[in-house]
Design an enzyme around this catalytic site. Structure first.
Site, PDB file in Angstrom:
ATOM      1  N   ILE A  39       6.351  -3.362  14.815  1.00  0.00           N
ATOM      2  CA  ILE A  39       6.789  -2.704  13.634  1.00  0.00           C
ATOM      3  C   ILE A  39       5.836  -3.094  12.524  1.00  0.00           C
ATOM      4  O   ILE A  39       5.327  -2.489  11.471  1.00  0.00           O
ATOM      5  CB  ILE A  39       8.122  -3.023  12.937  1.00  0.00           C
ATOM      6  CG1 ILE A  39       8.160  -4.496  12.763  1.00  0.00           C
ATOM      7  CG2 ILE A  39       9.365  -2.718  14.087  1.00  0.00           C
ATOM      8  CD1 ILE A  39       9.561  -5.029  12.019  1.00  0.00           C
ATOM      9  N   LYS A  40       4.831  -4.139  12.949  1.00  0.00           N
ATOM     10  CA  LYS A  40       3.735  -4.726  11.979  1.00  0.00           C
ATOM     11  C   LYS A  40       4.298  -4.776  10.550  1.00  0.00           C
ATOM     12  O   LYS A  40       3.391  -4.178   9.763  1.00  0.00           O
ATOM     13  CB  LYS A  40       2.550  -3.776  12.081  1.00  0.00           C
ATOM     14  CG  LYS A  40       1.911  -4.070  13.573  1.00  0.00           C
ATOM     15  CD  LYS A  40       0.583  -3.192  13.796  1.00  0.00           C
ATOM     16  CE  LYS A  40       0.016  -3.560  15.225  1.00  0.00           C
ATOM     17  NZ  LYS A  40       0.942  -2.596  16.249  1.00  0.00           N
ATOM     18  N   ARG A  41       5.262  -5.170  10.215  1.00  0.00           N
ATOM     19  CA  ARG A  41       5.811  -5.311   8.791  1.00  0.00           C
ATOM     20  C   ARG A  41       5.099  -6.669   7.920  1.00  0.00           C
ATOM     21  O   ARG A  41       4.737  -7.365   8.540  1.00  0.00           O
ATOM     22  CB  ARG A  41       7.306  -5.305   8.799  1.00  0.00           C
ATOM     23  CG  ARG A  41       8.245  -4.089   9.249  1.00  0.00           C
ATOM     24  CD  ARG A  41       7.901  -2.946   8.562  1.00  0.00           C
ATOM     25  NE  ARG A  41       8.516  -1.824   8.802  1.00  0.00           N
ATOM     26  CZ  ARG A  41       8.285  -0.786   9.607  1.00  0.00           C
ATOM     27  NH1 ARG A  41       7.143  -0.710  10.219  1.00  0.00           N
ATOM     28  NH2 ARG A  41       9.148   0.360   9.840  1.00  0.00           N
TER      29      ARG A  41
END
Length: 306
Positions: A104-106
């Protein structure tokens, strides 16, 4: 959760993760036509097609692998229906006892990161009820905002015994524009790796931390150096196969115990039937092609590590 991941890697002898990153163009025509016949040429039809595609690949490979990594953007492009397919995929993989790494690379300011962490790794209070959102086991996190953006995820991981893979050195060609910049005589990615190691000390399993790192397969010498900076962090290694990484390039990502890294392949596995090496399977047997691609990847990495 890091202990389960390690146990699954030992059981399968396969330090690999299948990236469930389905573009609609990867899905064979017979699946697309069936979904469109039921739901029309709609977002719901597209989402059903990628869900059915995922399911067959998981069924064909789940006995060989420890983990999967669905990339949420491939689902978000189909809106709410795509996110429903993402959730169905996560749940189905859990039914198959696979570890799920939500790609998700949040990474945002504290309160926003806390909401992302609750939605993907934790739970949310709704009146008198408590619900879990997407409920992955690990997620990927962008550390660019610093500790403010990472700490809420670490806090949830402590509570839920789940984990993170923090972007350190990514596999894309332009990653060096920022990540390779020298600061106080060291590249930025090395400073980030030192922070990952420090954050990881707060959340240790038996031998490895619940806080890992993402380091691309396309930079093996960097991987070798970062392995020393983060000796107790598991490294998620993207860039195998389609982006050029091979087993022989990856030996330094692992520790002497044969652990410490898990290698991702996405389209190299899920779209294997489109490759010349697996064309004999044809679109009708795309999942069998994916299974063979997994077996070949396991053999390649195992041979390199021997």
């Amino acid at each position: 959760m890091i202990e389960k991941l390690i146990a699954k890697i030992k059981k399968t002898n396969a330090p690999i993760v299948v990236g469930l990153d389905p573009m609609l163009s990867y899905v064979p025509d017979q699946i697309v036509k069936k979904s469109f016949a039921e739901y029309g040429e709609t977002l719901e039809g597209a989402a059903d097609a990628i869900w059915q595609f995922n399911k067959e690949i998981v069924d064909a490979t789940c006995d060989l692998i420890p983990a999967v990594k669905p990339q949420i953007a491939m689902y978000e492009q189909f809106g709410i229906e795509g996110l429903k397919a993402f959730k169905k995929t996560v749940d189905y993989c859990h039914e198959k006892d696979l570890v799920v790494i939500g790609d998700i690379k949040r990474g945002d300011i504290g309160s926003t990161s806390a909401a992302y962490a609750a939605g993907h790794l934790g739970k949310v209070q709704v009146g008198s009820q408590v619900f879990r959102g997407f409920d992955e086991d690990f997620v990927t996190v962008n550390p660019y905002l610093g500790t403010d953006g990472v700490k809420p995820f670490v806090d949830i991981c402590k509570e839920e015994k789940k984990g993170l893979f923090i972007l350190v050195k990514t596999s894309n060609p332009s990653s060096g524009e920022f990540q390779d910049r020298l600061i106080d005589g060291k590249p930025l990615y090395e400073h980030v790796a030192e922070k990952v190691a420090a954050w990881g000390e707060e959340l240790m399993g038996e031998d490895y931390s619940y806080i890992g790192a993402v380091v691309g397969a396309t930079y093996p010498e960097i991987g070798k150096a970062l392995r020393k900076v983060m000796p107790k962090s598991f490294i998620l290694v993207p860039g195998y196969g389609a982006q050029g990484g091979r087993g022989k390039d990856l030996t330094h990502y692992f520790n002497e115990d044969g652990l410490g890294a898990i290698v991702n392949s996405s389209r190299g596995i899920i779209a294997a039937y489109k490759q010349e090496a697996y064309a004999k399977f044809g679109a009708e047997h795309f999942a069998d092609a994916s299974r063979q691609a997994v077996l070949d990847m396991i053999d390649d990495i195992s041979s390199a590590l021997r």
